[in-house]
Scaffold this active site. Structure first.
Site, PDB file in Angstrom:
ATOM      1  N   ASP A  10      19.911  41.362 -60.554  1.00 30.82           N
ATOM      2  CA  ASP A  10      18.833  42.269 -60.135  1.00 30.82           C
ATOM      3  C   ASP A  10      19.065  43.684 -60.658  1.00 30.82           C
ATOM      4  O   ASP A  10      20.208  44.082 -60.912  1.00 30.82           O
ATOM      5  CB  ASP A  10      18.755  42.260 -58.598  1.00 30.82           C
ATOM      6  CG  ASP A  10      17.437  42.821 -58.085  1.00 30.82           C
ATOM      7  OD1 ASP A  10      16.455  42.849 -58.853  1.00 30.82           O
ATOM      8  OD2 ASP A  10      17.397  43.233 -56.907  1.00 30.82           O
ATOM      9  N   GLY A  13      14.587  46.488 -63.701  1.00 27.87           N
ATOM     10  CA  GLY A  13      13.470  47.441 -63.651  1.00 27.87           C
ATOM     11  C   GLY A  13      13.972  48.846 -63.370  1.00 27.87           C
ATOM     12  O   GLY A  13      13.597  49.813 -64.060  1.00 27.87           O
ATOM     13  N   ARG A  23       9.739  48.391 -67.906  1.00 27.46           N
ATOM     14  CA  ARG A  23      10.464  47.345 -67.175  1.00 27.46           C
ATOM     15  C   ARG A  23      10.847  46.201 -68.112  1.00 27.46           C
ATOM     16  O   ARG A  23      11.933  45.630 -67.998  1.00 27.46           O
ATOM     17  CB  ARG A  23       9.608  46.816 -66.016  1.00 27.46           C
ATOM     18  CG  ARG A  23       9.405  47.849 -64.892  1.00 27.46           C
ATOM     19  CD  ARG A  23       8.578  47.238 -63.758  1.00 27.46           C
ATOM     20  NE  ARG A  23       9.234  46.052 -63.236  1.00 27.46           N
ATOM     21  CZ  ARG A  23      10.191  46.057 -62.305  1.00 27.46           C
ATOM     22  NH1 ARG A  23      10.585  47.204 -61.772  1.00 27.46           N
ATOM     23  NH2 ARG A  23      10.732  44.940 -61.893  1.00 27.46           N
ATOM     24  N   HIS A  27      14.326  44.166 -68.911  1.00 24.98           N
ATOM     25  CA  HIS A  27      14.578  42.721 -68.916  1.00 24.98           C
ATOM     26  C   HIS A  27      15.262  42.290 -70.211  1.00 24.98           C
ATOM     27  O   HIS A  27      16.117  41.401 -70.204  1.00 24.98           O
ATOM     28  CB  HIS A  27      13.276  41.949 -68.712  1.00 24.98           C
ATOM     29  CG  HIS A  27      12.672  42.173 -67.354  1.00 24.98           C
ATOM     30  ND1 HIS A  27      13.415  42.117 -66.199  1.00 24.98           N
ATOM     31  CD2 HIS A  27      11.405  42.464 -66.957  1.00 24.98           C
ATOM     32  CE1 HIS A  27      12.630  42.357 -65.156  1.00 24.98           C
ATOM     33  NE2 HIS A  27      11.411  42.575 -65.588  1.00 24.98           N
ATOM     34  N   SER A  55      12.330  34.010 -59.805  1.00 26.26           N
ATOM     35  CA  SER A  55      12.132  33.310 -58.529  1.00 26.26           C
ATOM     36  C   SER A  55      10.703  32.785 -58.403  1.00 26.26           C
ATOM     37  O   SER A  55       9.800  33.211 -59.138  1.00 26.26           O
ATOM     38  CB  SER A  55      12.436  34.261 -57.366  1.00 26.26           C
ATOM     39  OG  SER A  55      11.402  35.221 -57.239  1.00 26.26           O
ATOM     40  N   THR A  56      10.506  31.886 -57.448  1.00 22.34           N
ATOM     41  CA  THR A  56       9.140  31.397 -57.191  1.00 22.34           C
ATOM     42  C   THR A  56       8.235  32.566 -56.793  1.00 22.34           C
ATOM     43  O   THR A  56       7.041  32.540 -57.051  1.00 22.34           O
ATOM     44  CB  THR A  56       9.126  30.335 -56.055  1.00 22.34           C
ATOM     45  OG1 THR A  56       9.956  30.787 -54.973  1.00 22.34           O
ATOM     46  CG2 THR A  56       9.653  28.991 -56.525  1.00 22.34           C
ATOM     47  N   TRP A  59       6.403  35.191 -59.643  1.00 15.51           N
ATOM     48  CA  TRP A  59       5.071  34.956 -60.232  1.00 15.51           C
ATOM     49  C   TRP A  59       4.056  35.986 -59.729  1.00 15.51           C
ATOM     50  O   TRP A  59       2.999  36.163 -60.331  1.00 15.51           O
ATOM     51  CB  TRP A  59       4.573  33.541 -59.907  1.00 15.51           C
ATOM     52  CG  TRP A  59       5.350  32.441 -60.568  1.00 15.51           C
ATOM     53  CD1 TRP A  59       6.189  31.562 -59.949  1.00 15.51           C
ATOM     54  CD2 TRP A  59       5.357  32.087 -61.960  1.00 15.51           C
ATOM     55  NE1 TRP A  59       6.731  30.689 -60.877  1.00 15.51           N
ATOM     56  CE2 TRP A  59       6.236  30.991 -62.117  1.00 15.51           C
ATOM     57  CE3 TRP A  59       4.723  32.603 -63.100  1.00 15.51           C
ATOM     58  CZ2 TRP A  59       6.488  30.390 -63.346  1.00 15.51           C
ATOM     59  CZ3 TRP A  59       4.972  32.006 -64.330  1.00 15.51           C
ATOM     60  CH2 TRP A  59       5.839  30.912 -64.445  1.00 15.51           C
ATOM     61  N   LEU A 121      32.228  26.099 -70.136  1.00 11.31           N
ATOM     62  CA  LEU A 121      31.453  26.717 -69.053  1.00 11.31           C
ATOM     63  C   LEU A 121      30.079  26.058 -68.913  1.00 11.31           C
ATOM     64  O   LEU A 121      29.414  25.775 -69.906  1.00 11.31           O
ATOM     65  CB  LEU A 121      31.270  28.211 -69.394  1.00 11.31           C
ATOM     66  CG  LEU A 121      30.416  29.032 -68.427  1.00 11.31           C
ATOM     67  CD1 LEU A 121      31.152  29.256 -67.113  1.00 11.31           C
ATOM     68  CD2 LEU A 121      30.036  30.375 -69.055  1.00 11.31           C
ATOM     69  N   ARG A 180      20.344  41.284 -49.651  1.00  8.45           N
ATOM     70  CA  ARG A 180      19.571  40.116 -49.224  1.00  8.45           C
ATOM     71  C   ARG A 180      19.731  38.989 -50.235  1.00  8.45           C
ATOM     72  O   ARG A 180      20.182  39.184 -51.353  1.00  8.45           O
ATOM     73  CB  ARG A 180      18.099  40.469 -49.019  1.00  8.45           C
ATOM     74  CG  ARG A 180      17.438  41.151 -50.200  1.00  8.45           C
ATOM     75  CD  ARG A 180      15.942  41.394 -49.942  1.00  8.45           C
ATOM     76  NE  ARG A 180      15.361  42.158 -51.017  1.00  8.45           N
ATOM     77  CZ  ARG A 180      15.141  43.485 -50.971  1.00  8.45           C
ATOM     78  NH1 ARG A 180      15.430  44.183 -49.900  1.00  8.45           N
ATOM     79  NH2 ARG A 180      14.609  44.114 -52.010  1.00  8.45           N
ATOM     80  N   GLU A 193      31.226  33.357 -50.453  1.00 14.76           N
ATOM     81  CA  GLU A 193      31.575  34.758 -50.195  1.00 14.76           C
ATOM     82  C   GLU A 193      30.524  35.618 -50.906  1.00 14.76           C
ATOM     83  O   GLU A 193      30.109  35.306 -52.024  1.00 14.76           O
ATOM     84  CB  GLU A 193      32.968  35.074 -50.752  1.00 14.76           C
ATOM     85  CG  GLU A 193      34.091  34.340 -50.041  1.00 14.76           C
ATOM     86  CD  GLU A 193      34.220  34.757 -48.576  1.00 14.76           C
ATOM     87  OE1 GLU A 193      34.006  35.953 -48.259  1.00 14.76           O
ATOM     88  OE2 GLU A 193      34.549  33.889 -47.736  1.00 14.76           O
TER      89      GLU A 193
HETATM   90  C1  IPE Z   1      15.655  38.384 -56.970  1.00 14.37           C
HETATM   91  O1  IPE Z   1      15.283  39.668 -57.307  1.00 14.37           O
HETATM   92  C2  IPE Z   1      15.238  37.436 -58.048  1.00 14.37           C
HETATM   93  C3  IPE Z   1      15.921  37.588 -59.321  1.00 14.37           C
HETATM   94  C4  IPE Z   1      16.875  38.417 -59.611  1.00 14.37           C
HETATM   95  C5  IPE Z   1      15.487  36.667 -60.328  1.00 14.37           C
HETATM   96  P1  IPE Z   1      13.921  40.313 -56.792  1.00 14.37           P
HETATM   97  O2  IPE Z   1      13.857  41.687 -57.366  1.00 14.37           O
HETATM   98  O3  IPE Z   1      12.793  39.409 -57.085  1.00 14.37           O
HETATM   99  O4  IPE Z   1      14.157  40.346 -55.219  1.00 14.37           O
HETATM  100  P2  IPE Z   1      13.481  41.217 -54.092  1.00 14.37           P
HETATM  101  O5  IPE Z   1      11.996  41.139 -54.304  1.00 14.37           O
HETATM  102  O6  IPE Z   1      13.979  42.617 -54.284  1.00 14.37           O
HETATM  103  O7  IPE Z   1      13.950  40.615 -52.820  1.00 14.37           O
HETATM  104  C1  IPE Z   2      15.661  41.363 -61.852  1.00 10.05           C
HETATM  105  O1  IPE Z   2      15.330  42.684 -62.070  1.00 10.05           O
HETATM  106  C2  IPE Z   2      14.993  40.442 -62.819  1.00 10.05           C
HETATM  107  C3  IPE Z   2      13.895  39.668 -62.230  1.00 10.05           C
HETATM  108  C4  IPE Z   2      13.600  39.604 -60.978  1.00 10.05           C
HETATM  109  C5  IPE Z   2      13.093  38.895 -63.149  1.00 10.05           C
HETATM  110  P1  IPE Z   2      14.079  43.355 -61.356  1.00 10.05           P
HETATM  111  O2  IPE Z   2      12.918  43.257 -62.278  1.00 10.05           O
HETATM  112  O3  IPE Z   2      13.844  42.807 -60.002  1.00 10.05           O
HETATM  113  O4  IPE Z   2      14.583  44.854 -61.272  1.00 10.05           O
HETATM  114  P2  IPE Z   2      14.363  45.864 -60.084  1.00 10.05           P
HETATM  115  O5  IPE Z   2      14.901  45.219 -58.832  1.00 10.05           O
HETATM  116  O6  IPE Z   2      12.887  46.108 -59.993  1.00 10.05           O
HETATM  117  O7  IPE Z   2      15.138  47.069 -60.475  1.00 10.05           O
HETATM  118 MG    MG Z   3      14.562  43.330 -58.163  1.00 13.32          MG
END
Ligand code: IPE
Ligand code: IPE
Ligand code: MG
Length: 237
Positions: A10, A13, A23, A27, A55-56, A59, A121, A180, A193
């Site tokens: 995470d 962005g 953003r 990525h 994640s689901t 989308w 791996l 979370r 852990e």
């Molecule tokens: C969790 O990150 C999903 C991925 C890293 C693929 P999100 O950015 O989607 O999670 P939330 O929305 O902050 O919980």
């Molecule tokens: C995680 O980075 C990648 C995906 C969820 C696809 P984010 O795009 O959620 O980045 P932040 O959390 O907005 O910084």
């Molecule tokens: Mg995020």
């Protein structure tokens, strides 16, 4: 012993925004980081990495961002394939991968097929993955395939998950600072852990991985039992 690390990658962005980039550029930087962390994990003797890439719920993001992520995925599967072969890496996916655009799916299937006999791996990428979706998909599979109505055990239930042979993660790392789980591996993380770092995923490198593993090494895993020395478990016999 640490064998399997799951990572919520995470912060792409926020990493980009902090640099005045889009953003999607975040990525791109995040996708490049996967091979850096995979190389470090191999060097540290880790057997499996499960990486949450989409994640689901993702989308719900604006269409241009979703499109950029899907094309990155295709590029990742295509461009990283020679390196994965060279490094004896096996690629697999978990999630509702049927939801992905055909071009991304084809590139992934090719990489999965060509790397399937590699025994270094293992990288499981979670794509269109949700922990609840996985459990519901397992239940639906049971309703369709299971002949018996005998009570189910946890061991049997595991056979209906996306990758039944995947050992539970020992350690779950989340980059980007949020405390979370965001619907990741709800079944499999029960005794993992947890390690959260403020570092954004595109900045997370070998040293960060080493720090996370060191933190893990300092933890005492009890799995609900007692530690004989510290908890006096030996005294009450
Ligand atoms: C969790 O990150 C999903 C991925 C890293 C693929 P999100 O950015 O989607 O999670 P939330 O929305 O902050 O919980
Ligand atoms: C995680 O980075 C990648 C995906 C969820 C696809 P984010 O795009 O959620 O980045 P932040 O959390 O907005 O910084
Ligand atoms: Mg995020």
């Amino acid at each position: 012993m640490i064998e399997h690390i799951a990572i919520i990658m995470d912060g792409n962005g926020r990493w980009a925004t902090a640099r005045g980039l889009s953003r999607s550029e975040g990525h791109l930087a995040g996708a490049k980081q996967i091979s850096v962390v995979a190389d470090a994990a191999r060097a540290m003797g880790i057997k499996s990495l499960t990486l949450y890439a989409f994640s689901t719920e993702n989308w719900k993001r604006p269409e241009p961002e979703v499109t950029a992520l899907m094309s990155l995925l295709k590029e990742f599967a295509t461009n990283e394939l020679p390196q994965m072969m060279k490094n004896n890496v096996r690629l697999r996916t978990i999630g509702r991968t049927g939801d992905l655009p055909l071009a991304s799916r084809m590139a992934l299937l090719k990489a999965i097929d060509l790397t399937k006999n590699n025994d270094g791996l293992t990288i499981n990428i979670a794509l269109s993955y949700g922990g609840r979706a996985e459990i519901v998909d397992a239940v639906n599979k049971i309703l369709k395939e299971r002949k018996s109505d005998a009570p189910m055990t946890e061991e049997e239930f595991r056979n209906y998950l996306y990758l039944p042979d995947m050992p539970d993660p020992d350690l779950m790392i989340r980059t980007g600072g949020n405390l979370r789980i965001s619907n990741f591996l709800l079944w499999q993380l029960s005794y993992a852990e947890l390690y959260v770092t403020e570092t954004y995923w595109p900045d997370f490198g070998a040293d960060d991985l080493r720090r996370a593993i060191e933190a893990f090494d300092g933890r005492e895993r009890r799995f609900g039992g007692l530690n004989e020395q510290k908890d006096g478990g030996a005294v009450d016999k």
